[in-house]
Write an enzyme that holds these catalytic residues in place. Structure first.
Site, PDB file in Angstrom:
ATOM      1  N   GLY A   1       0.528  -0.895  -0.264  1.00  0.00           N
ATOM      2  CA  GLY A   1      -0.054   0.261   0.018  1.00  0.00           C
ATOM      3  C   GLY A   1       0.947   1.001  -0.420  1.00  0.00           C
ATOM      4  O   GLY A   1       0.698   2.555  -0.458  1.00  0.00           O
TER       5      GLY A   1
ATOM      6  N   GLU B   1       2.956   4.035   6.450  1.00  0.00           N
ATOM      7  CA  GLU B   1       2.314   3.368   6.207  1.00  0.00           C
ATOM      8  C   GLU B   1       0.972   4.245   5.118  1.00  0.00           C
ATOM      9  O   GLU B   1       1.348   4.995   5.148  1.00  0.00           O
ATOM     10  CB  GLU B   1       1.508   2.957   7.670  1.00  0.00           C
ATOM     11  CG  GLU B   1       2.351   1.608   8.361  1.00  0.00           C
ATOM     12  CD  GLU B   1       1.047   0.852   7.825  1.00  0.00           C
ATOM     13  OE1 GLU B   1       1.285   0.391   6.125  1.00  0.00           O
ATOM     14  OE2 GLU B   1       1.674  -0.362   8.489  1.00  0.00           O
TER      15      GLU B   1
ATOM     16  N   ASP C   1      -4.659   2.010  11.302  1.00  0.00           N
ATOM     17  CA  ASP C   1      -5.700   1.485  11.495  1.00  0.00           C
ATOM     18  C   ASP C   1      -6.116   1.408  13.073  1.00  0.00           C
ATOM     19  O   ASP C   1      -5.926   2.076  14.592  1.00  0.00           O
ATOM     20  CB  ASP C   1      -6.553  -0.268  10.057  1.00  0.00           C
ATOM     21  CG  ASP C   1      -8.104  -0.271  10.953  1.00  0.00           C
ATOM     22  OD1 ASP C   1      -8.841   0.008  11.747  1.00  0.00           O
ATOM     23  OD2 ASP C   1      -8.763  -0.879  10.308  1.00  0.00           O
TER      24      ASP C   1
ATOM     25  N   LYS D   1      -7.244   6.525  11.378  1.00  0.00           N
ATOM     26  CA  LYS D   1      -8.411   5.802  11.975  1.00  0.00           C
ATOM     27  C   LYS D   1      -8.058   5.586  13.737  1.00  0.00           C
ATOM     28  O   LYS D   1      -8.234   5.101  14.126  1.00  0.00           O
ATOM     29  CB  LYS D   1      -8.832   4.840  11.619  1.00  0.00           C
ATOM     30  CG  LYS D   1      -9.477   4.610   9.479  1.00  0.00           C
ATOM     31  CD  LYS D   1      -9.633   3.621   9.721  1.00  0.00           C
ATOM     32  CE  LYS D   1     -10.023   2.614   8.163  1.00  0.00           C
ATOM     33  NZ  LYS D   1     -10.271   1.354   7.772  1.00  0.00           N
TER      34      LYS D   1
HETATM   35  P1  IMP Z   1      -3.541  -2.377  11.455  1.00  0.00           P
HETATM   36  O1  IMP Z   1      -3.083  -3.272  11.601  1.00  0.00           O
HETATM   37  O2  IMP Z   1      -5.170  -1.865  11.758  1.00  0.00           O
HETATM   38  O3  IMP Z   1      -3.746  -0.775  11.399  1.00  0.00           O
HETATM   39  O4  IMP Z   1      -3.738  -1.988   9.924  1.00  0.00           O
HETATM   40  C1  IMP Z   1      -2.903  -1.714   8.412  1.00  0.00           C
HETATM   41  C2  IMP Z   1      -3.379  -2.862   7.341  1.00  0.00           C
HETATM   42  O5  IMP Z   1      -4.803  -2.851   6.865  1.00  0.00           O
HETATM   43  C3  IMP Z   1      -2.723  -1.150   7.066  1.00  0.00           C
HETATM   44  O6  IMP Z   1      -1.346  -1.438   5.872  1.00  0.00           O
HETATM   45  C4  IMP Z   1      -3.737  -1.611   5.266  1.00  0.00           C
HETATM   46  O7  IMP Z   1      -3.452  -2.715   4.332  1.00  0.00           O
HETATM   47  C5  IMP Z   1      -5.411  -2.413   5.872  1.00  0.00           C
HETATM   48  N1  IMP Z   1      -6.570  -1.702   6.003  1.00  0.00           N
HETATM   49  C6  IMP Z   1      -6.726  -1.252   7.669  1.00  0.00           C
HETATM   50  N2  IMP Z   1      -7.878  -0.816   7.210  1.00  0.00           N
HETATM   51  C7  IMP Z   1      -7.909  -0.431   5.524  1.00  0.00           C
HETATM   52  C8  IMP Z   1      -8.758   1.028   4.762  1.00  0.00           C
HETATM   53  O8  IMP Z   1      -9.664   0.989   5.019  1.00  0.00           O
HETATM   54  N3  IMP Z   1      -8.697  -0.218   3.683  1.00  0.00           N
HETATM   55  C9  IMP Z   1      -7.407  -1.021   3.165  1.00  0.00           C
HETATM   56  N4  IMP Z   1      -6.800  -1.324   3.777  1.00  0.00           N
HETATM   57  C10 IMP Z   1      -6.975  -1.180   5.280  1.00  0.00           C
END
Ligand code: IMP
Length: 181
Positions: A48, A102, A106, A134
């Site tokens: 991403g 990043e 999320d 977020k």
């Molecule tokens: P985290 O570990 O929950 O912070 O998520 C990180 C990863 O989840 C990001 O690098 C994205 O690949 C994916 N991700 C989280 N939210 C979204 C979204 O709204 N759209 C697309 N990918 C997301």
């Protein structure tokens, strides 16, 4: 293009390409002041972050290096549980000012694992820069120092973010509106 279908889902644009550009420019201006003269090492997290890395670094005219890693997820032994590994990191980290790039933070779980893995390599400093954050979904304490755009807790695509492989090449940011009819 204001709405788009990707696989089984519909999305509508809610942040334009121009707004993304302006937010990344603000971030680049802030980071220029912090990192000028420090020769930072930027580490983009694939897939991403390719878009954000390009847009940020073309606005950051300082001496710096960029590399990319993939995060591989696997299940370790019962004592280690779920493990994340960084693939493709060949650079020397010790003593460097490292900035992890990043696409989106999320829950923060991914970035937490990356920081833990890098901390063992003894960098001079580590910070995180994210195109999107977020705050309502975030579950950790460590600061996300450099954020271009804060968004509500909705699923989005575009500017590098995908839904099951599609949508990374959309400019601007699109949010989910529901299943396709
Ligand atoms: P985290 O570990 O929950 O912070 O998520 C990180 C990863 O989840 C990001 O690098 C994205 O690949 C994916 N991700 C989280 N939210 C979204 C979204 O709204 N759209 C697309 N990918 C997301």
């Amino acid at each position: 293009m204001n709405s788009v279908r990707l696989h089984d889902l519909s999305f509508e644009q809610f942040i334009t390409e121009e707004e993304v550009d302006q937010a990344v420019q603000r971030l680049a201006d802030e980071m220029r002041v912090k990192y000028e003269g420090k020769r930072p090492l930027f580490i983009g997290v694939l897939n991403g972050a390719f878009y954000f890395a390009t847009e940020l670094l073309k606005r950051l005219p300082i001496e710096c290096e960029i590399t990319f890693v993939k995060v591989a997820s696997y299940h370790g032994t019962s004592s280690t549980g779920h493990v994340l590994d960084l693939i493709g990191l060949n650079e020397r980290i010790e003593g460097r000012h490292v900035v992890v790039l990043e696409d989106i933070v999320d829950t923060g779980n991914t970035v937490r694992h990356i920081l833990d893995a890098l901390a063992h390599l003894r960098p001079a400093s580590i910070s995180i820069a994210a195109l999107l954050f977020k705050p309502d979904a975030y579950k950790h304490d460590m600061p996300i120092e450099h954020v271009a755009i804060r968004i509500p807790n909705v699923f989005v695509v575009g500017s590098g973010l995908d839904h099951d492989g599609l949508g990374r090449n959309l400019t601007g940011i699109y949010r989910i509106t529901g299943p396709t009819s």
